[in-house]
Design an enzyme around this catalytic site. Structure first.
Site, mmCIF file in Angstrom:
data_model
loop_
_atom_site.group_PDB
_atom_site.id
_atom_site.type_symbol
_atom_site.label_atom_id
_atom_site.label_comp_id
_atom_site.label_asym_id
_atom_site.label_seq_id
_atom_site.Cartn_x
_atom_site.Cartn_y
_atom_site.Cartn_z
ATOM 1 N N TYR A 53 0.845 -1.209 0.000
ATOM 2 C CA TYR A 53 0.000 0.000 0.000
ATOM 3 C C TYR A 53 0.872 1.246 0.000
ATOM 4 O O TYR A 53 1.988 1.223 0.520
ATOM 5 C CB TYR A 53 -0.911 0.010 1.227
ATOM 6 C CG TYR A 53 -2.028 -1.000 1.198
ATOM 7 C CD1 TYR A 53 -2.345 -1.697 0.031
ATOM 8 C CD2 TYR A 53 -2.777 -1.273 2.345
ATOM 9 C CE1 TYR A 53 -3.372 -2.627 0.024
ATOM 10 C CE2 TYR A 53 -3.807 -2.207 2.335
ATOM 11 C CZ TYR A 53 -4.089 -2.880 1.176
ATOM 12 O OH TYR A 53 -5.109 -3.805 1.165
ATOM 13 N N SER A 218 -13.733 -3.927 0.348
ATOM 14 C CA SER A 218 -14.530 -3.240 -0.671
ATOM 15 C C SER A 218 -16.024 -3.473 -0.497
ATOM 16 O O SER A 218 -16.726 -3.801 -1.459
ATOM 17 C CB SER A 218 -14.089 -3.658 -2.074
ATOM 18 O OG SER A 218 -14.505 -2.724 -3.044
ATOM 19 N N GLY A 223 -16.695 1.982 -3.909
ATOM 20 C CA GLY A 223 -17.402 3.267 -3.849
ATOM 21 C C GLY A 223 -18.610 3.333 -4.747
ATOM 22 O O GLY A 223 -19.397 4.284 -4.658
ATOM 23 N N LEU A 225 -21.393 1.606 -4.730
ATOM 24 C CA LEU A 225 -22.668 1.515 -4.024
ATOM 25 C C LEU A 225 -23.066 2.823 -3.335
ATOM 26 O O LEU A 225 -24.218 2.980 -2.927
ATOM 27 C CB LEU A 225 -22.611 0.378 -3.003
ATOM 28 C CG LEU A 225 -22.634 -1.030 -3.618
ATOM 29 C CD1 LEU A 225 -22.203 -2.071 -2.604
ATOM 30 C CD2 LEU A 225 -24.021 -1.338 -4.174
#
Length: 338
Positions: A53, A218, A223, A225
């Site tokens: 990340y 997720s 994002g 939804l």
């Protein structure tokens, strides 16, 4: 917040976990600290990161998120934090430019190098849950588990987990651990949301039968939804907006998450949320955590303002009628994410 056990381990965690994959890319360090503080003050004790990340992974920035989280964690009691991180594994070409093979294996050499790097960046002497980020089905599970066993024996890791694994891979690893007396994967971290229920096809049965906990990532389908991509919208700073101008893999990911079926199901879930007086974000997270095989749902934010809707799900239990309506949409709009 409610707490659940990670598999059959001795670790219990809040049923909402704060993910960190945007820290260092979409969220700078100041914003990341504010997001983490808000989650911590609300009672969240479980945090998930990874050596690759922030996303999208790039060799130049690998480890930045762990460094940010490590600096934040120094302001808290280490015993108050349940920390999860991951060794990359093969990564399947997701890291750009492609990472050399010497950085992407699940053999002992690479695992030992990975854990030392993570511990250094996080500025801690142990990780509570250490996960294989991507499986390596071309390598031997026994060798991977033996290397991970060394980390547990050394006190550098408490519990093991996997991520992005298949039903075959999880079952194979559990058999290998049982037959060779090795520590097993107590958790699996896979994509799971209202728009992607494939986990229920096979993996949910493995988790129930074998006592493995899912840590869904997720839960908002990237994002989608939330409705922010409805009608072809491309909100500034949003991940999939950025991916539209990225490499081929990123553009293909946009197509997987944002398509006519996904938009149709999203609109129908939004209508259900309105009817029960919830935001679509809160509905999606509440649904995710309301499964018997789920220990903690991983949420993520790029702004402090987004955190409230996510954490509101902690106090929500969806009714049987609402769950039935959700199931009807899933039956009628099959596999929106392909």
């Amino acid at each position: 917040m409610n707490k659940n056990r990670l598999g059959r381990s001795g670790i219990v965690v809040t049923d909402i976990c704060m993910g960190t994959m945007t820290f260092g890319s979409q969220a700078d360090e100041k914003t990341a600290f504010a997001i983490l503080d808000k989650a911590f003050d609300a009672g969240v004790d479980f945090y998930d990161t990874a050596e690759v990340y922030p996303v999208p992974p790039h060799e130049r920035y690998m480890g930045l998120t762990e460094e940010i989280f490590g600096r934040w964690m120094k302001s808290k009691s280490r015993d108050a934090i349940i920390l999860a991180s991951k060794v990359a594994g093969p990564a399947h070409g997701w890291i750009t430019p492609p990472v050399r093979a010497s950085k992407s294996g699940l053999d002992r050499h690479h695992i030992m190098r990975a854990i030392e790097g993570s511990l250094r960046r996080l500025d801690t002497d142990y990780i509570d849950l250490y996960q294989t980020h991507w499986p390596d089905h071309g390598y031997y599970y026994e060798e991977t588990l033996r290397a991970l066993e060394e980390l547990v024996a050394a006190g550098k890791v408490r519990v093991l987990g996997c991520s992005n694994e298949t039903s075959w891979g999880l079952t194979k690893s559990l058999w290998m651990a049982d037959s060779h007396g090795l520590p097993r994967y107590e958790t699996i971290q896979n994509n799971f949301s209202l728009n992607n229920r494939r986990f229920e096809d096979e993996l949910a049965q493995v988790c129930r039968q074998e006592g493995v906990s899912l840590l869904p990532y997720s839960p908002l389908a990237g994002g989608v939804l939330s409705g922010k991509y409805n009608d072809g919208a491309t909100p500034g700073g949003a991940r999939f907006t950025n991916y539209l101008t990225g490499d081929e893999r990123q553009r293909n990911m946009v197509k997987r998450f944002i398509n006519p079926l996904a938009e149709e199901s999203t609109r129908r879930f939004q209508a259900i949320a309105r009817d029960v007086g919830l935001s679509p974000v809160t509905l999606a997270v509440a649904w995710s955590k309301q499964h018997d095989f789920v220990a903690s749902t991983i949420v993520g934010a790029t702004t402090v303002e987004q955190v409230d809707e996510l954490l509101a799900a902690a106090d929500v239990t969806l009714s049987a009628e609402t769950l039935q309506r959700i199931d009807e949409v899933s039956r009628e709009v099959r596999y929106p994410m392909g």
